[in-house]
Design a protein around this motif. Sequence first.
Motif, PDB file in Angstrom:
ATOM      1  N   ASP A   1       0.876  -1.165  -0.045  1.00 31.33           N
ATOM      2  CA  ASP A   1      -0.043  -0.107  -0.064  1.00 31.33           C
ATOM      3  C   ASP A   1       0.920   1.199   0.062  1.00 31.33           C
ATOM      4  O   ASP A   1       1.726   1.411   0.818  1.00 31.33           O
ATOM      5  CB  ASP A   1      -1.144  -0.172   1.453  1.00 31.33           C
ATOM      6  CG  ASP A   1      -1.884   1.037   1.378  1.00 31.33           C
ATOM      7  OD1 ASP A   1      -1.968   1.931   0.260  1.00 31.33           O
ATOM      8  OD2 ASP A   1      -2.350   1.554   2.483  1.00 31.33           O
ATOM      9  N   ASP A  13       0.307   5.518  -0.025  1.00 27.52           N
ATOM     10  CA  ASP A  13      -0.709   6.585   0.328  1.00 27.52           C
ATOM     11  C   ASP A  13      -0.006   7.801  -0.439  1.00 27.52           C
ATOM     12  O   ASP A  13       1.287   7.837  -0.695  1.00 27.52           O
ATOM     13  CB  ASP A  13      -1.109   6.847   1.604  1.00 27.52           C
ATOM     14  CG  ASP A  13      -1.917   5.878   2.101  1.00 27.52           C
ATOM     15  OD1 ASP A  13      -2.549   5.121   1.269  1.00 27.52           O
ATOM     16  OD2 ASP A  13      -1.809   5.495   3.557  1.00 27.52           O
ATOM     17  N   GLY A  14      -0.596   8.798  -0.491  1.00 23.14           N
ATOM     18  CA  GLY A  14      -0.264  10.165  -1.169  1.00 23.14           C
ATOM     19  C   GLY A  14       0.176   9.909  -2.360  1.00 23.14           C
ATOM     20  O   GLY A  14       1.445  10.698  -2.787  1.00 23.14           O
ATOM     21  N   HIS A  56      -7.244   7.651  -2.633  1.00 21.45           N
ATOM     22  CA  HIS A  56      -5.860   8.529  -2.604  1.00 21.45           C
ATOM     23  C   HIS A  56      -4.502   7.951  -2.539  1.00 21.45           C
ATOM     24  O   HIS A  56      -3.551   8.541  -2.563  1.00 21.45           O
ATOM     25  CB  HIS A  56      -5.845   9.367  -1.214  1.00 21.45           C
ATOM     26  CG  HIS A  56      -7.276  10.071  -1.086  1.00 21.45           C
ATOM     27  ND1 HIS A  56      -7.408  11.211  -1.950  1.00 21.45           N
ATOM     28  CD2 HIS A  56      -8.468  10.151  -0.549  1.00 21.45           C
ATOM     29  CE1 HIS A  56      -8.512  11.812  -1.417  1.00 21.45           C
ATOM     30  NE2 HIS A  56      -9.061  11.101  -0.710  1.00 21.45           N
ATOM     31  N   GLY A  57      -4.531   6.531  -2.711  1.00 22.54           N
ATOM     32  CA  GLY A  57      -3.549   5.659  -2.931  1.00 22.54           C
ATOM     33  C   GLY A  57      -3.465   4.606  -4.014  1.00 22.54           C
ATOM     34  O   GLY A  57      -4.284   4.405  -4.509  1.00 22.54           O
ATOM     35  N   HIS A 107      -2.411   0.134  -4.367  1.00 17.73           N
ATOM     36  CA  HIS A 107      -1.859  -1.234  -3.738  1.00 17.73           C
ATOM     37  C   HIS A 107      -1.437  -1.832  -5.293  1.00 17.73           C
ATOM     38  O   HIS A 107      -1.884  -1.982  -6.061  1.00 17.73           O
ATOM     39  CB  HIS A 107      -3.368  -1.842  -3.351  1.00 17.73           C
ATOM     40  CG  HIS A 107      -4.099  -1.289  -2.177  1.00 17.73           C
ATOM     41  ND1 HIS A 107      -5.612  -1.516  -2.079  1.00 17.73           N
ATOM     42  CD2 HIS A 107      -3.790  -0.483  -1.416  1.00 17.73           C
ATOM     43  CE1 HIS A 107      -5.905  -0.903  -0.996  1.00 17.73           C
ATOM     44  NE2 HIS A 107      -4.843  -0.161  -0.800  1.00 17.73           N
ATOM     45  N   TRP A 110       8.158   3.323  -1.139  1.00 12.34           N
ATOM     46  CA  TRP A 110       7.639   4.611  -0.706  1.00 12.34           C
ATOM     47  C   TRP A 110       8.521   5.327  -0.004  1.00 12.34           C
ATOM     48  O   TRP A 110       9.196   5.355   0.883  1.00 12.34           O
ATOM     49  CB  TRP A 110       6.526   3.982   0.367  1.00 12.34           C
ATOM     50  CG  TRP A 110       5.993   5.217   1.018  1.00 12.34           C
ATOM     51  CD1 TRP A 110       5.828   6.437   1.065  1.00 12.34           C
ATOM     52  CD2 TRP A 110       4.364   4.874   1.698  1.00 12.34           C
ATOM     53  NE1 TRP A 110       4.821   7.022   1.733  1.00 12.34           N
ATOM     54  CE2 TRP A 110       4.093   5.967   2.109  1.00 12.34           C
ATOM     55  CE3 TRP A 110       3.672   3.903   2.022  1.00 12.34           C
ATOM     56  CZ2 TRP A 110       2.842   6.465   2.779  1.00 12.34           C
ATOM     57  CZ3 TRP A 110       2.582   3.941   2.854  1.00 12.34           C
ATOM     58  CH2 TRP A 110       2.027   5.187   3.035  1.00 12.34           C
ATOM     59  N   SER A 148       5.498   9.328  -3.300  1.00 10.41           N
ATOM     60  CA  SER A 148       4.717   9.770  -2.330  1.00 10.41           C
ATOM     61  C   SER A 148       4.679  11.286  -1.921  1.00 10.41           C
ATOM     62  O   SER A 148       5.787  11.495  -1.577  1.00 10.41           O
ATOM     63  CB  SER A 148       4.228   8.692  -1.358  1.00 10.41           C
ATOM     64  OG  SER A 148       3.278   8.912  -0.386  1.00 10.41           O
ATOM     65  N   ASP A 194       2.957  11.971   0.904  1.00  6.79           N
ATOM     66  CA  ASP A 194       2.907  11.534   2.209  1.00  6.79           C
ATOM     67  C   ASP A 194       4.459  10.920   2.794  1.00  6.79           C
ATOM     68  O   ASP A 194       4.883   9.747   2.299  1.00  6.79           O
ATOM     69  CB  ASP A 194       1.990  10.242   2.486  1.00  6.79           C
ATOM     70  CG  ASP A 194       1.686  10.012   4.141  1.00  6.79           C
ATOM     71  OD1 ASP A 194       2.328  10.462   4.813  1.00  6.79           O
ATOM     72  OD2 ASP A 194       0.443   9.535   4.394  1.00  6.79           O
ATOM     73  N   GLN A 245       4.094   3.972   6.150  1.00  3.81           N
ATOM     74  CA  GLN A 245       3.333   2.702   6.758  1.00  3.81           C
ATOM     75  C   GLN A 245       3.646   1.678   6.481  1.00  3.81           C
ATOM     76  O   GLN A 245       3.386   0.859   5.226  1.00  3.81           O
ATOM     77  CB  GLN A 245       1.897   3.245   6.549  1.00  3.81           C
ATOM     78  CG  GLN A 245       1.463   4.576   7.177  1.00  3.81           C
ATOM     79  CD  GLN A 245       0.055   4.758   6.749  1.00  3.81           C
ATOM     80  OE1 GLN A 245      -0.848   3.963   6.764  1.00  3.81           O
ATOM     81  NE2 GLN A 245      -0.479   6.021   6.358  1.00  3.81           N
TER      82      GLN A 245
END
Length: 446
Positions: A107, A109-110, A142-143, A145, A176, A181, A183, A187
């Motif tokens: 995953d 995000d951002g 918003h992300g 997978h 990430w 990203s 963000d 995570q």
Amino acid sequence: MLNDVIESYGGKKIDPLDVYKDIFRIGEGFIQKEYEESGSFKANPIAYYKNENEDHGHFRIMFEDKFEEIYRNELVNADFCVMNGITYFGAKYTSDRASKMCAMIFDIDGVTDKSLNNFFYAAFNKEFDYYPLPNYVALSGHGIHLYYVFEEPVPLFPNLKLQLKEFKYSLTEKMWNKNTSVDEKVQKQGINQPFRILGGKCKKNAPLDRVEVYRVNQHPVNIEYLNRFVPTKIEIDEKKLFKESKLTLDQAKEKYPEWYENKVLKGKRSYWTVKRDLYDWWIQQIKKEENGASYGHRYFCIMTLVIYGIKCGLSKDEIKQDAIDLIPFLNGLNKEEPFTEEDIKSALECYDERYNTFPLKDIEKLTNIRIERNKRNGRKQGVHLERARAVQMIDYPNREWINKEGAPTKQTIVQKWRLEHPNGKKIDCEKDTGLSRHTVIKWWNN
């Protein structure tokens, strides 16, 4: 638009159900049918869904012959629904019931059009070869997978689960970043993490109503390929992946009657517990100012606490509370990255008696804490043991150390080892059990 970026790199939007058919080999007999006879050691994906007007959610076993029916009639219409790329024994997706990893899912995000383009450029550029190329990309709002489907499902034996978790953490940190990203807080999620079901409803106020999925790479991946994107110390040696027993339970009963009686019928543990001193000692090791727990190894220090708790026969609740009590100390190692109860919950997934034999050298590697071995002060083993027995008789004149229930016989040890290593060799059995070659040969076929 993110979908435009994906399509610019050749991605094709496909029916979400086709992705699951690919991951779980629907139609090939890989997962269990609803009323299929037990004994074949097949497992199934597990979905979880909940509707807004319900007080509790529902776990659904995704049987091969019911997969499409359950998916179309229940899962995609639910307000919230998740599933991952793993098969499980039983009816819930808990770590101790995990059987095989069919797909590893990440995953991020951002994600923006620019950052997604950065990812694909680095993944598709063979000379750059900076990110592994996924098979499928899902847009969940918003992300994104990223789905990496294995050409051969990976068996999730205890030691391998931990290796794969560290492996996935490393890959997440790789993929990430500030280029992929907006963000900044990465995570990291364990291998047991579920994701919104493909084709299902997105979060409220998300740019999309439903999760869309695109195929960008038709070639399944393997561990060797993913190893290219992690540090050498994190790589998983495919040659050392545990091999599964092909015996059914009835065959195991006939071949290993003593093991069957003790483990299956009587439910006896396959290991001895030790004094609580080991567990308490490890808590003190974690809290040492020098050479104790360190940032970046906090999770594995708690994981080891769980393992030592199992060795000492402690309850899961007691271990959990002791771990929670350590949170203030662990937070002090890096206040900007707090250690939480969610991290402890993840570590407690290791509360499984099979972790009882987790290698000491692996504990040292994961926790970065050196564990001193018992020394013989230069004496030969025979002399050292003779002296130890003499001291033992002085301290325990009535032989209180003897296990009243009796230690396992050498025949049992060999049988148990062969059951766990159906393709193993005699020399490996000798090394793992410490038995002599004569003893191993004697009980090898009995």
